[in-house]
Design a protein around this motif. Structure first.
Motif, short mmCIF file in Angstrom:
data_model
loop_
_atom_site.label_atom_id
_atom_site.label_comp_id
_atom_site.label_asym_id
_atom_site.label_seq_id
_atom_site.Cartn_x
_atom_site.Cartn_y
_atom_site.Cartn_z
N ILE A 22 5.21 -1.18 8.44
CA ILE A 22 4.84 0.21 8.17
C ILE A 22 6.10 1.05 8.11
O ILE A 22 6.92 1.02 9.02
CB ILE A 22 3.92 0.77 9.27
CG1 ILE A 22 2.70 -0.12 9.47
CG2 ILE A 22 3.48 2.19 8.92
CD1 ILE A 22 1.87 0.27 10.69
N GLY A 23 6.24 1.81 7.03
CA GLY A 23 7.36 2.72 6.90
C GLY A 23 6.85 4.15 6.81
O GLY A 23 6.08 4.61 7.64
N MET A 24 7.24 4.86 5.77
CA MET A 24 6.81 6.25 5.58
C MET A 24 5.30 6.31 5.41
O MET A 24 4.73 5.59 4.59
CB MET A 24 7.51 6.82 4.34
CG MET A 24 7.14 8.25 4.04
SD MET A 24 7.90 8.80 2.50
CE MET A 24 7.24 10.45 2.40
N ILE A 25 4.66 7.19 6.17
CA ILE A 25 3.19 7.27 6.17
C ILE A 25 2.66 8.32 5.19
O ILE A 25 1.68 8.10 4.49
CB ILE A 25 2.67 7.57 7.59
CG1 ILE A 25 2.89 6.35 8.48
CG2 ILE A 25 1.21 7.93 7.56
CD1 ILE A 25 2.01 5.16 8.15
N GLY A 26 3.27 9.48 5.16
CA GLY A 26 2.84 10.49 4.20
C GLY A 26 2.06 11.64 4.79
O GLY A 26 2.28 12.78 4.43
N SER A 27 1.12 11.35 5.69
CA SER A 27 0.35 12.42 6.32
C SER A 27 -0.28 11.93 7.62
O SER A 27 -0.43 10.72 7.83
CB SER A 27 -0.77 12.91 5.38
OG SER A 27 -1.81 11.95 5.30
N ALA A 28 -0.65 12.88 8.48
CA ALA A 28 -1.29 12.53 9.74
C ALA A 28 -2.63 11.86 9.51
O ALA A 28 -3.01 10.92 10.21
CB ALA A 28 -1.46 13.79 10.60
N GLN A 29 -3.37 12.33 8.51
CA GLN A 29 -4.68 11.74 8.19
C GLN A 29 -4.52 10.28 7.78
O GLN A 29 -5.29 9.42 8.23
CB GLN A 29 -5.34 12.53 7.05
CG GLN A 29 -6.70 11.98 6.64
CD GLN A 29 -7.30 12.72 5.44
OE1 GLN A 29 -6.69 13.65 4.93
NE2 GLN A 29 -8.46 12.30 4.99
N THR A 30 -3.52 10.01 6.96
CA THR A 30 -3.29 8.63 6.53
C THR A 30 -2.85 7.76 7.71
O THR A 30 -3.29 6.61 7.84
CB THR A 30 -2.23 8.59 5.41
OG1 THR A 30 -2.73 9.30 4.27
CG2 THR A 30 -1.92 7.15 5.01
N ALA A 31 -2.01 8.31 8.59
CA ALA A 31 -1.57 7.55 9.77
C ALA A 31 -2.76 7.13 10.62
O ALA A 31 -2.84 5.97 11.08
CB ALA A 31 -0.59 8.39 10.60
N ALA A 67 0.89 -1.16 0.00
CA ALA A 67 0.00 0.00 0.00
C ALA A 67 0.92 1.21 0.00
O ALA A 67 1.54 1.53 1.02
CB ALA A 67 -0.91 0.01 1.23
N ILE A 68 1.07 1.85 -1.15
CA ILE A 68 2.02 2.94 -1.30
C ILE A 68 1.40 4.23 -0.76
O ILE A 68 0.30 4.62 -1.15
CB ILE A 68 2.44 3.10 -2.77
CG1 ILE A 68 3.17 1.83 -3.22
CG2 ILE A 68 3.34 4.32 -2.96
CD1 ILE A 68 3.58 1.82 -4.68
N THR A 69 2.12 4.87 0.16
CA THR A 69 1.60 6.05 0.85
C THR A 69 2.07 7.36 0.25
O THR A 69 1.48 8.41 0.48
CB THR A 69 2.03 6.03 2.32
OG1 THR A 69 3.47 6.02 2.37
CG2 THR A 69 1.50 4.80 3.04
#
Length: 253
Positions: free
Chosen positions: A78-87, A37-39
């Motif tokens: 889980i690695g790089m999330i991208g945004s707080a909303q996505t986290a 799942a690419i973030t």
């Protein structure tokens, strides 16, 4: 033994040294099946990160639902999330997975020094730490998360990676709610080509957990794999290049 199904939630590294690319390579070489799942999409090479484009949260969740519903999951990295909303959304979805070990590598800063998470995203990491089987910060990331007490606060295990420490010896410490569980010390491998070490270690641990190994055994095998990969670095790029691929690493050894 059926192949271990490893779901990787992370960003793409266009240079191929870290992120999704390093994760897929690691899971595959260790005998697992990598799903993603690419973030975020990054423009990135051995010199640094030139651009970051987050993938919308609903698309990250759609990728997760697609593979969870059809193929199933034995472990999550889980690695790089991208945004707080996505986290937050990722945390909500993973909370519904029962009995699936989750390895969370709280990616905040790339090897080059480029920031990959803002303050709001770092704050959202707390929900992910609360149900992760293992959190794998380097020393600066551990400090940003609140120090070794995070293991107590979130009743989890933390592998504090010592690569950013000083001196010729490197020590990784596994910290649980009751304190240090185990420590591993090795001579530092003298190479600038360390891009993707954190991603690779976390993916290797997740693969071994998905294959049924106990946590300490999974960490030990993963550390061996990373050290082997560091010695095989092909020397690509003008900066912090990628590690090598230990093709001789037996899938279930």
């Amino acid at each position: 033994m059926s192949v271990a199904r490893i779901l990787i939630i992370a960003g793409s590294d266009s240079g191929g040294g870290a992120g999704i690319q390093a994760d897929i390579r690691t899971v595959t070489l260790l005998g697992g099946h990598a799903m993603t799942a690419i973030t975020a999409i990054t423009a990135q090479n051995t010199l640094g990160v030139q651009g970051v484009h987050p993938v919308p949260t609903d698309m990250v969740l759609a990728q997760m639902e697609s593979v969870i519903g059809d193929i199933g999951v034995d472990a999550v990295k889980i690695g790089m999330i991208g945004s707080a909303q996505t986290a937050a959304a990722v945390a909500d979805r993973l909370a519904k997975l029962e009995g699936v070990p989750i390895v969370f590598d709280p990616v905040m800063v790339a090897t080059s020094g480029s920031a990959l998470a803002d303050d709001a995203t770092v704050a959202a990491f707390e929900r992910l730490m609360a149900f992760a089987a293992l959190v794998t910060p380097n020393l600066p990331e551990l400090e940003a998360l609140g120090g070794k007490d995070v293991a107590i606060r979130f009743a989890t295990h933390v592998l504090a990676k010592g690569g950013h420490g000083e001196g010729p010896m490197l020590t990784d410490r596994l910290i649980g709610p009751q304190g240090v569980v185990k420590a591993w010390s090795n001579t530092r491998i003298d190479t600038p080509h360390t891009h993707g070490t954190g991603c690779t270690l976390a993916s290797a641990i997740a693969t071994r957990l998905g294959q049924g190994m106990a946590l300490i055994d999974a960490i030990e095998r993963a550390r061996q794999y990373v050290r082997e990969a560091l010695t095989l670095a092909p020397g690509l790029g003008q900066g912090h290049g990628p590690m090598g691929a230990p093709f001789g690493f037996h899938a279930h050894a």
